[in-house]
Design a protein around this motif. Structure first.
Motif, short mmCIF file in Angstrom:
data_model
loop_
_atom_site.label_atom_id
_atom_site.label_comp_id
_atom_site.label_asym_id
_atom_site.label_seq_id
_atom_site.Cartn_x
_atom_site.Cartn_y
_atom_site.Cartn_z
N MET A 205 0.84 -1.20 0.00
CA MET A 205 0.00 0.00 0.00
C MET A 205 0.88 1.26 0.00
O MET A 205 0.60 2.23 -0.70
N ASN A 206 1.95 1.21 0.76
CA ASN A 206 2.86 2.36 0.86
C ASN A 206 3.64 2.61 -0.44
O ASN A 206 4.07 3.72 -0.70
N TRP A 207 3.79 1.53 -1.24
CA TRP A 207 4.51 1.67 -2.51
C TRP A 207 3.70 2.45 -3.54
O TRP A 207 4.15 2.65 -4.67
N LYS A 208 2.50 2.88 -3.19
CA LYS A 208 1.73 3.73 -4.11
C LYS A 208 2.11 5.20 -3.99
O LYS A 208 1.63 6.04 -4.74
N LEU A 209 2.97 5.52 -3.02
CA LEU A 209 3.43 6.91 -2.85
C LEU A 209 4.92 6.99 -3.20
O LEU A 209 5.76 6.47 -2.47
N SER A 210 5.24 7.67 -4.29
CA SER A 210 6.66 7.76 -4.66
C SER A 210 7.45 8.53 -3.61
O SER A 210 8.64 8.29 -3.42
N SER A 211 6.77 9.41 -2.87
CA SER A 211 7.47 10.20 -1.84
C SER A 211 7.97 9.32 -0.68
O SER A 211 8.79 9.77 0.11
N LEU A 212 7.47 8.09 -0.57
CA LEU A 212 7.93 7.22 0.53
C LEU A 212 9.02 6.24 0.08
O LEU A 212 9.54 5.48 0.89
N ASP A 213 9.37 6.30 -1.20
CA ASP A 213 10.34 5.33 -1.74
C ASP A 213 11.66 5.31 -0.97
O ASP A 213 12.30 4.28 -0.85
N LYS A 214 12.06 6.48 -0.49
CA LYS A 214 13.39 6.54 0.14
C LYS A 214 13.40 5.96 1.55
O LYS A 214 14.47 5.70 2.11
N TYR A 215 12.26 5.77 2.15
CA TYR A 215 12.22 5.28 3.54
C TYR A 215 12.23 3.75 3.60
O TYR A 215 11.69 3.08 2.73
N THR A 216 12.80 3.24 4.69
CA THR A 216 12.71 1.81 4.96
C THR A 216 11.41 1.58 5.72
O THR A 216 11.14 2.26 6.71
N LEU A 217 10.61 0.65 5.25
CA LEU A 217 9.30 0.41 5.88
C LEU A 217 9.43 -0.72 6.88
O LEU A 217 9.79 -1.84 6.52
N ILE A 218 9.16 -0.41 8.13
CA ILE A 218 9.30 -1.43 9.18
C ILE A 218 7.94 -1.75 9.78
O ILE A 218 6.96 -1.02 9.59
N SER A 219 7.88 -2.85 10.53
CA SER A 219 6.62 -3.28 11.14
C SER A 219 6.89 -3.89 12.51
O SER A 219 7.84 -4.64 12.67
N ASN A 220 6.05 -3.54 13.44
CA ASN A 220 6.19 -4.05 14.81
C ASN A 220 4.83 -4.45 15.34
O ASN A 220 3.80 -4.13 14.74
N SER A 221 4.84 -5.11 16.50
CA SER A 221 3.56 -5.61 17.02
C SER A 221 2.72 -4.53 17.71
O SER A 221 1.52 -4.59 17.74
N ASP A 222 3.37 -3.50 18.30
CA ASP A 222 2.68 -2.55 19.19
C ASP A 222 1.88 -3.34 20.24
O ASP A 222 0.73 -3.04 20.55
N ALA A 223 2.52 -4.38 20.78
CA ALA A 223 1.83 -5.31 21.68
C ALA A 223 1.44 -4.64 22.99
O ALA A 223 2.22 -3.90 23.59
N HIS A 224 0.20 -4.89 23.42
CA HIS A 224 -0.27 -4.44 24.73
C HIS A 224 -0.44 -5.63 25.68
O HIS A 224 -0.93 -5.49 26.78
N SER A 225 -0.07 -6.81 25.20
CA SER A 225 0.02 -8.01 26.06
C SER A 225 1.10 -8.90 25.45
O SER A 225 1.34 -8.84 24.24
N PRO A 226 1.80 -9.70 26.27
CA PRO A 226 2.94 -10.46 25.74
C PRO A 226 2.56 -11.42 24.61
O PRO A 226 3.35 -11.65 23.71
N GLN A 227 1.34 -11.95 24.65
CA GLN A 227 0.91 -12.89 23.61
C GLN A 227 0.86 -12.23 22.23
O GLN A 227 0.88 -12.90 21.22
N LYS A 228 0.71 -10.90 22.22
CA LYS A 228 0.56 -10.19 20.93
C LYS A 228 1.91 -9.84 20.30
O LYS A 228 1.97 -9.24 19.23
N LEU A 229 2.98 -10.18 20.97
CA LEU A 229 4.32 -9.95 20.45
C LEU A 229 4.43 -10.55 19.04
O LEU A 229 3.86 -11.60 18.78
N GLY A 230 5.12 -9.85 18.14
CA GLY A 230 5.36 -10.41 16.81
C GLY A 230 4.12 -10.51 15.93
O GLY A 230 4.11 -11.30 15.00
N ARG A 231 3.09 -9.70 16.20
CA ARG A 231 1.98 -9.67 15.24
C ARG A 231 2.53 -9.23 13.89
O ARG A 231 2.06 -9.60 12.84
N GLU A 232 3.53 -8.34 13.97
CA GLU A 232 4.33 -7.97 12.80
C GLU A 232 5.77 -7.92 13.29
O GLU A 232 6.01 -7.71 14.48
N ALA A 233 6.73 -8.09 12.40
CA ALA A 233 8.13 -8.06 12.84
C ALA A 233 9.05 -7.75 11.67
O ALA A 233 8.63 -7.79 10.51
#
Ligand SMILES: [Zn+2]
Ligand SMILES: [Zn+2]
Ligand SMILES: [Zn+2]
Length: 468
Positions: A205-233
């Motif tokens: 979805m982010n690759w539809k904006l050429s202005s974001l091409d230069k950034y590295t796109l990262i992902s995290n869990s934003d976990a609010h409980s330990p079980q939710k760790l690694g929802r994204e990584a």
């Protein structure tokens, strides 16, 4: 070495988090999930930083180890693969401020390689707001000024805009964000090198904006409980060190991409009103002039719509040098679909324990272990679910206005059909669970599973690529 990292999560000092969100549980769940580097979260909180200093020791590479790791697992009888777990000092700040006649609310992730830097940042921020009020404090300073403070304290401390598309609290969000990263960070924009795409958007979805091409796109869990760790990584292939990790994010060399939630599952993918039970595709919202057809108030414009609004490309175009990504569905959700229950029931937990103990950790199962091995060790049903996940043969249903979406792997009635065709007495882990569940229901009839909305993935499915 190849390893996984999840930088953005919280401690029990943050609002609306689980009481057992402590270092010991995070350590245990990192092993269960298969994540080598996890954020500490909340390093701005005075009690949490005290606990971090007490319980962590430097690993000599800008990362930290737990001095006395818990011996017992917190899930009974679970056995995981041996993994060295490192902590990365991290925090999240909620900036609420006025800029250009508009109230802005932006969340930012901070990281630092040592306690000395963290303390310098905390002393400065404590003059601006009360850091003890919340693990994720709300401060009346702009994202730009926050970045300036971070940069002043150490050249190795970094700021990464968090979940950049969520409507209410992000840098590019529809309600309180900006139209570009540069508009937000102005003269300091060059110091932003990575963006967190958040649960409701994926890199494509982010690759539809050429202005974001230069950034590295990262992902995290934003976990609010330990079980939710690694929802994204995030996936790296570098030396195990804080400095190598952030060098990889700056240069895109040694960064192998991300594991992603299906964006539909995120809480703000579609437009809508939760209280009105109104969920709309962007084109439908436009027909209503972005006004809720039920209560006549402005709709909460979701991430899909917001990306379309700012996009300058018809189709996603992967920037040169950018890695790809793979989708994941949390294993308890996969088991829950077979059990016809929520992912947090005892049945699901017992089966989860068996599967993790068979394969070592969740991430290995989801994308590394060959199909045939899954089939021979755990049976056909689990193997088929993993095969479908890997091939994106799933049915996502979009979340909206704070309500999570859902992804089902099987169509309604299909699990019963597959069970009818396979030998459920064949001894597979899921087969056994289904068998014992059906025994406990009247007449041994196989239980009715919650129906999944039969909605297929977006046409074109550009993000179905072989990535790494
Ligand atoms: Zn946030
Ligand atoms: Zn957060
Ligand atoms: Zn409404």
């Amino acid at each position: 070495m190849k390893f996984f990292a999840d930088f953005h999560l919280h401690s029990y000092h943050s609002r609306a988090t689980s009481k057992n969100l402590n270092l010991e549980s995070l350590y245990q769940w990192a092993k269960i999930k298969g994540i080598h580097v996890i954020g500490t979260g909340d390093f701005t909180h005075p009690l949490w930083i005290q606990e971090l200093e007490e319980k962590l020791e430097s690993a000599g590479n800008g990362l930290f180890r737990l001095k006395s790791p818990p011996k017992e697992q917190n899930l009974p009888n679970i056995k995981t693969k041996d993994l060295d777990i490192f902590f990365c000092l991290s925090a999240e700040i909620s900036s609420v401020y006025k800029y250009g006649e508009k109230v802005r609310k932006n969340h930012s992730i901070l990281v630092a390689p040592d306690f000395e830097t963290v303390k310098k940042i905390n002393i400065h921020l404590n003059q601006i707001g009360n850091l003890a009020s919340d693990g994720r404090p709300i401060l009346g300073l702009s994202s730009r000024d926050l970045l300036e403070i971070v940069l002043e304290k150490s050249e190795d401390a970094h700021l990464i805009p968090a979940h950049i598309w969520t409507p209410w609290f992000s840098t590019l969000g529809s309600k309180a964000g900006y139209d570009s990263i540069e508009e937000c960070f102005r003269d300091l924009s060059e110091h932003i090198f990575a963006l967190e795409t958040g649960l409701s958007s994926d890199p494509a979805m982010n690759w539809k904006l050429s202005s974001l091409d230069k950034y590295t796109l990262i992902s995290n869990s934003d976990a609010h409980s330990p079980q939710k760790l690694g929802r994204e990584a995030n996936i790296f292939d570098t030396e195990m060190s804080y400095y190598d990790i952030f060098k990889a994010l700056k240069t895109k060399k040694g960064f192998l991409g991300t594991y992603e939630f299906f964006p539909e599952e995120g809480k703000y993918h579609m437009d809508g009103h939760r209280n009105c039970s109104i969920c709309l595709e962007p084109q439908e919202s436009l027909k209503f002039n972005n006004i809720c057809p039920k209560c006549k108030k402005p709709l909460t414009i979701g991430v899909l719509h917001r990306v379309e609004k700012l996009a300058d490309r018809e189709k996603p175009q992967k920037p040169q040098g950018s890695p790809g990504f793979k989708y994941i569905i949390p294993l308890p959700e996969i088991i829950g679909e077979f059990a016809g229950t929520a992912p947090n029931t005892k049945t699901v937990q017992q089966t989860f324990t068996k599967i993790i103990s068979t394969f070592g950790n969740e991430f290995d199962l989801l994308h590394t272990i060959p199909y045939e091995e899954i089939k021979s060790k755990a049976g056909e049903l689990l193997a088929e679910a993993i095969r479908r996940l890997r091939n994106h043969e799933v049915n996502p249903k979009g979340g909206y206005d704070g309500k999570y979406g859902a992804v089902s792997i099987f169509n309604p009635g299909e699990i019963n059909q597959i069970i009818g065709q396979t030998n459920i007495f064949g001894g597979g882990i899921i087969e056994k669970m289904v068998q014992s569940k059906s025994k406990t229901t009247k007449g041994g009839k196989v239980i009715q599973r919650k129906s999944a909305k039969n909605q297929s993935l977006k046409p074109g499915n550009e993000h179905q690529m072989k990535l790494f």
